[in-house]
Design an enzyme around this catalytic site. Structure first.
Site, PDB file in Angstrom:
ATOM      1  N   CYS A 195     -70.447 -38.161  10.282  1.00  0.00           N
ATOM      2  CA  CYS A 195     -70.997 -39.504  10.115  1.00  0.00           C
ATOM      3  C   CYS A 195     -71.946 -39.605   8.916  1.00  0.00           C
ATOM      4  O   CYS A 195     -72.253 -40.704   8.456  1.00  0.00           O
ATOM      5  CB  CYS A 195     -71.735 -39.928  11.384  1.00  0.00           C
ATOM      6  SG  CYS A 195     -70.697 -39.951  12.857  1.00  0.00           S
ATOM      7  N   GLY A 252     -60.544 -31.440  17.639  1.00  0.00           N
ATOM      8  CA  GLY A 252     -60.837 -32.596  16.793  1.00  0.00           C
ATOM      9  C   GLY A 252     -59.683 -33.546  16.586  1.00  0.00           C
ATOM     10  O   GLY A 252     -58.805 -33.704  17.445  1.00  0.00           O
ATOM     11  N   GLU A 276     -57.721 -54.365   4.136  1.00  0.00           N
ATOM     12  CA  GLU A 276     -57.558 -54.339   5.588  1.00  0.00           C
ATOM     13  C   GLU A 276     -56.334 -55.162   6.004  1.00  0.00           C
ATOM     14  O   GLU A 276     -56.204 -56.323   5.618  1.00  0.00           O
ATOM     15  CB  GLU A 276     -58.808 -54.875   6.276  1.00  0.00           C
ATOM     16  CG  GLU A 276     -58.714 -55.025   7.782  1.00  0.00           C
ATOM     17  CD  GLU A 276     -58.291 -53.743   8.490  1.00  0.00           C
ATOM     18  OE1 GLU A 276     -57.342 -53.820   9.299  1.00  0.00           O
ATOM     19  OE2 GLU A 276     -58.898 -52.679   8.238  1.00  0.00           O
TER      20      GLU A 276
END
Length: 466
Positions: free
Chosen positions: A65, A133, A198
Site C-alpha cells: 500500500c 498472495g 476506466e
C-alpha cells in the site's frame, strides 16, 4: 543389589513417561503481510514451536500500500517501504528462506518439495500455512507487448515506474481502482502527463457509487489528470494506445509507459495442484481458515472470504483482511481455536490531496435500501482551515447501517472507522442519529456530518413507510 535394580527401573520409567515432546514445526509459504504476520503472531503465542517462512523472491515483508507514495516521493527510498528486514525475522527466531520456490505439497505425508538455487529441498511440517498472495491481471490488449508496461505489485515495479516519473512524460494508467487512482495522482505530482482509463462509468467503482466518485474525479481533474471513463483500451498500434469510449469514439495517446491496474486474482495454483480445493475467490477454508487438507491453513489474498453482510464468498484483497486472518490462524495453531467472522472490508486511500474510503455495501449492491449524503466541513465553517467533507450512509429497510462512503481533504479515516464499526455491529440509523459527538470549532463541527447523514436517511426511510 535389589535397591539398585529398583532405581534403574524407576529411572527408565521416568524417562519413558517424561520424554519431552518435539516442538511443532510450522511452515508458512509467503513472506507478504499475511504470511509474516502469521509468523509474528504465532511467535507471540508460542516460544517453543519451530517457524519457517518461505519466499519465492528476495523480498521480505514490505507494504504494498506504500508503493504509490514511493513513486510520488513521500517515501524517499525503496527501503522505507520495507516493514521487516532479515534481521527482524532472526530476532524472533523465525527461519527465513528467500529465493525459494515451493513446487509441490504432499498433504498426506506432510512434506513439501522446494527449489533453491537449482537445488531440490524436501521439508516436513506439522502445520502448513498458505499465504501465496495474488497475481496481477493482464488485460488482453492487442499490441500490449510493443510498449513498456508494468503493474505495481512489488518494490521492483515501483522502481521501474520511477524511471518514467518525470515532467512531461506521458503515462497511461489502465484501471481506476484504488491502486490506479493512487498511482495516477502520485505521477502527476512528479509532473507527468497522466491518462487514467476506466472501463466503468466512474473511477473507484468498487468503493464509490457515482454520486461520491464524482468528488474524487473532480479533484483529480483539477490536478491535471486526464480521466477517461466508460472507455476501453482497445489496442496498441504504431506505438500509440487507442482508446474507445461508449459512443465508439477513438482517442489516440502516445504513452512512454503503460501501468496496468485492472485488478488481481488469488494465487491458488500451488494449492490446487496439491489437491486443495479453491474457487475463483481463493483457497476454500472453514471458519478456522483450515483448507480441505488437514493441518493446512490459508490466509491473505489467496484465501476465499465470506462477506459479513451478503453471506457470500468474495476476495477482499486488503491488508486489514489479511491481518485479521493471520491473527486467527496463529491463534488456532497455538491451540486457541479462533473462529473468523465475516468481513466488511473497510478501505481508505489518498488520491492527490483527497482522502477517500468506504465500508460495507455500495448502493448498487443493496436492494431496497435508502441513502443519504451530507456535505459539511471538517471544522466549524467559520473557523480558518475548515475543509469540505462528504459523508454517505446506506441503510436497509429495517434501518440497519449497511454501507458508508467518505471523501474529504482531512479527517476521513476516523469517521470511516467509526462507520465501519457501526456496520459490523449492526447499528441502527436512530442510534447513530442520536449519538453524541465531541465538539470544538478548531477540531470539529457542531453538527457532526455522520449524525446529520444518519438523520437524513432515517427521515427518508420514515417517508417511504407512510
Amino acid at each position: 543389589m535389589l535397591i539398585l535394580l529398583k532405581f534403574r527401573f524407576l529411572k527408565q520409567t521416568f524417562k519413558y513417561h517424561f520424554t519431552p515432546k518435539a516442538p511443532m514445526k510450522v511452515i508458512i509459504i509467503g513472506t507478504g503481510p499475511a504470511g509474516t504476520l502469521t509468523a509474528i503472531e504465532l511467535r507471540k503465542l508460542s516460544k517453543e514451536c519451530e517457524i519457517a517462512i518461505i519466499g519465492k523472491t528476495q523480498n521480505t515483508m514490505f507494504s504494498p500500500c506504500s508503493l504509490p507514495y514511493l513513486i510520488g516521493g513521500e517515501l524517499k527510498a525503496p527501503e522505507e517501504a520495507v516493514v521487516m528486514k532479515e534481521q527482524d525475522y532472526k530476532a524472533l527466531n523465525i527461519q527465513l528462506m528467500l529465493s525459494t520456490e515451493v513446487k509441490s505439497i504432499d498433504t498426506e505425508n506432510k512434506t513439501l518439495t522446494a527449489s533453491r538455487q537449482g537445488k531440490e529441498l524436501k521439508l516436513s511440517y506439522d502445520k502448513l500455512v498458505l499465504a501465496t498472495g495474488s497475481t496481477p491481471a493482464i488485460p488482453p490488449i492487442p499490441g500490449l507487448d510493443t510498449l513498456p508496461r508494468t503493474c505495481l505489485k512489488t518494490i521492483q515495479d515501483a522502481e521501474k515506474i520511477l524511471l518514467y516519473a518525470k515532467p512531461g512524460e506521458e503515462i497511461a494508467v489502465i484501471g481506476a481502482g484504488l491502486i490506479g487512482t493512487e498511482v495516477a495522482a502520485e505521477l502527476r505530482k512528479k509532473g507527468a502527463e497522466v491518462h487514467l482509463i476506466e472501463a466503468k462509468d466512474r473511477i473507484l467503482p468498487t468503493i464509490f457509487d457515482a454520486n461520491m466518485a464524482r468528488h474524487a474525479s473532480a479533484h483529480l481533474k483539477e490536478k491535471g489528470i486526464h480521466i477517461h471513463e466508460s472507455t476501453l483500451a482497445k489496442k496498441i498500434e504504431n506505438k500509440k494506445l487507442i482508446l474507445e469510449d461508449k459512443e465508439n469514439k477513438e482517442t489516440h495517446i502516445n504513452p512512454s509507459l503503460i501501468i496496468l491496474a485492472v485488478g488481481v486474482s488469488p494465487s491458488t495454483s500451488l494449492a490446487e495442484s496439491s489437491g486443495i480445493q479453491a474457487s475463483r475467490f481463493g483457497i476454500k477454508v472453514d471458519e478456522y481458515l483450515e483448507t480441505s487438507a488437514k493441518d493446512v491453513y490459508a490466509c491473505g489474498d489467496c484465501t476465499e472470504s465470506t462477506h459479513l453482510l451478503l453471506n457470500k464468498p468474495f476476495s477482499p484483497f486488503t491488508a486489514t483482511a489479511a491481518e485479521k486472518q493471520a491473527r486467527a490462524v496463529a491463534s488456532t495453531l497455538a491451540g486457541k481455536k479462533k473462529e473468523l467472522t465475516g468481513i466488511i472490508n473497510p478501505v481508505i486511500s489518498k488520491a492527490g490531496d483527497m482522502h477517500i474510503g468506504s465500508a460495507g455495501l455500495l448502493r448498487e449492491q443493496a436492494e431496497d435500501s435508502v441513502e443519504a449524503v451530507f456535505t459539511s466541513t471538517t471544522k466549524s465553517g467559520h473557523f480558518p482551515g475548515a475543509k469540505p467533507i462528504h459523508v454517505k450512509i446506506i441503510a436497509s429497510q429495517d434501518s440497519t447501517i449497511i454501507g458508508a462512503q467518505v471523501a474529504g481533504m482531512e479527517e476521513t479515516a476516523p469517521r470511516l472507522n467509526l462507520l465501519a464499526f457501526a456496520i459490523q455491529s449492526r447499528v441502527k440509523l436512530s442510534q447513530l442519529a442520536e449519538a453524541e459527538f465531541a465538539y470544538n470549532p478548531a477540531l470539529s463541527p457542531l453538527k457532526e456530518p455522520i449524525s446529520i447523514a444518519a438523520r437524513t436517511a432515517l427521515a427518508k426511510l420514515e417517508r417511504l413507510k407512510r
